[in-house]
Design an enzyme around this catalytic site. Structure first.
Site, PDB file in Angstrom:
ATOM      1  CB  SER A  41      -0.923   0.015   1.228  1.00 52.76           C
ATOM      2  OG  SER A  41      -0.187   0.361   2.393  1.00 52.76           O
ATOM      3  CB  SER A  43       0.350   3.642   4.553  1.00 51.01           C
ATOM      4  OG  SER A  43       1.246   2.607   4.878  1.00 51.01           O
ATOM      5  CE  LYS A 104       0.678   2.152   8.893  1.00 53.36           C
ATOM      6  NZ  LYS A 104       0.099   2.644   7.621  1.00 53.36           N
ATOM      7  CB  SER A 195      -0.840   6.509   7.019  1.00 49.96           C
ATOM      8  OG  SER A 195      -0.258   5.598   7.931  1.00 49.96           O
TER       9      SER A 195
END
Length: 247
Positions: A41, A43, A104, A195
């Site tokens: 993805s 994010s 992250k 995100s």
């Protein structure tokens, strides 16, 4: 006259041993040292792109049950534990559903006060410097991101990285103040308006859920190219990202 050549039992056994040893070595490397992941993805754009393949250093923070294949419930907590540094890009297990991997950036350490106000990240009441750093256009069809403003953030320890800020009024641009509990971390994606992270359903991430630190991009395919589409590799390989250190 024909003769059949048969492998000697000893030779067959040696081949079996070599294969078993190779499998054990691969398992040890995957469990203890490095594990490959792919980025599914956007994010973490612009730091990590959809189609990046990365190695995650599992030794960096020690080991928990999530460091092992299938996450067997053999022990709790971490062994040989090491603490993430603020700014590290980390793979971890999603706290509400630990069968899912997330990636992250660590922005909050235990005891920190974290808040986002008007799109600016505040750590312990101090704004993280955020300066314009050009624009970004994605080659990912589901998140095209044409000429998205890029901002470079710099932490107190000198760690610096780019973030995206597509909208000045997204729901993550103004948050309440979060206090990070002991043994937990606050995570945010670099693509700040796209995100799901600790501002939302991810919440605080327990130390036990950490898998490892993203270390290097070893392969990268753009334009939604599947790894199986080998014939498309030459035209869609992101050559400039190969063996790039994740910062």
């Amino acid at each position: 006259m024909s003769e059949k050549v048969q492998a000697k039992p000893n030779a067959l056994w040696e081949n079996v041993k070599v294969i078993v040893q190779a499998l054990i070595l691969a398992m040890v490397i995957r469990t203890v040292l490095f594990q490959p992941f792919t980025i599914p993805s956007g994010s973490m754009m612009p730091t990590l792109l959809v189609g990046d393949y990365i190695f995650v250093n599992k030794f960096a923070y020690g080991f928990s049950k999530y460091s092992l294949p299938f996450s067997p419930d053999l022990f709790h907590g971490r062994i040989f534990a090491g603490a993430p540094q603020r700014g590290d890009v980390v793979v971890f297990r999603f706290p509400p559903n630990p069968s899912i991997d997330y990636i992250k950036r660590v922005v909050g350490l235990p005891g920190d006060h974290i808040q986002v106000t008007d799109g600016v990240l505040y750590i312990n009441g101090k704004p993280v410097p955020k300066v314009p750093d050009g624009s970004f256009t994605s080659d990912y069809a589901q998140d095209p991101g044409q000429d998205v403003p890029v901002f470079r953030e710099t932490l107190d320890d000198g760690k610096t990285y780019d973030t995206l800020d597509q909208s000045p009024n997204s729901r993550g641009d103004n948050t309440r103040e979060f206090i990070v509990p002991e043994g937990h971390y606050f995570m945010m994606g670099d693509n700040r308006d796209n995100s799901l992270d600790s501002r939302f359903d991810v919440g605080m991430v327990p130390a036990e859920n950490l898998v490892g630190r993203a270390s290097i991009i070893f392969f990268s395919l753009g334009n939604d190219t599947s790894f199986k589409e080998i014939w498309k590799w030459p035209a869609n390989m992101r050559w400039d990202r190969l063996f790039k250190v994740v910062e």
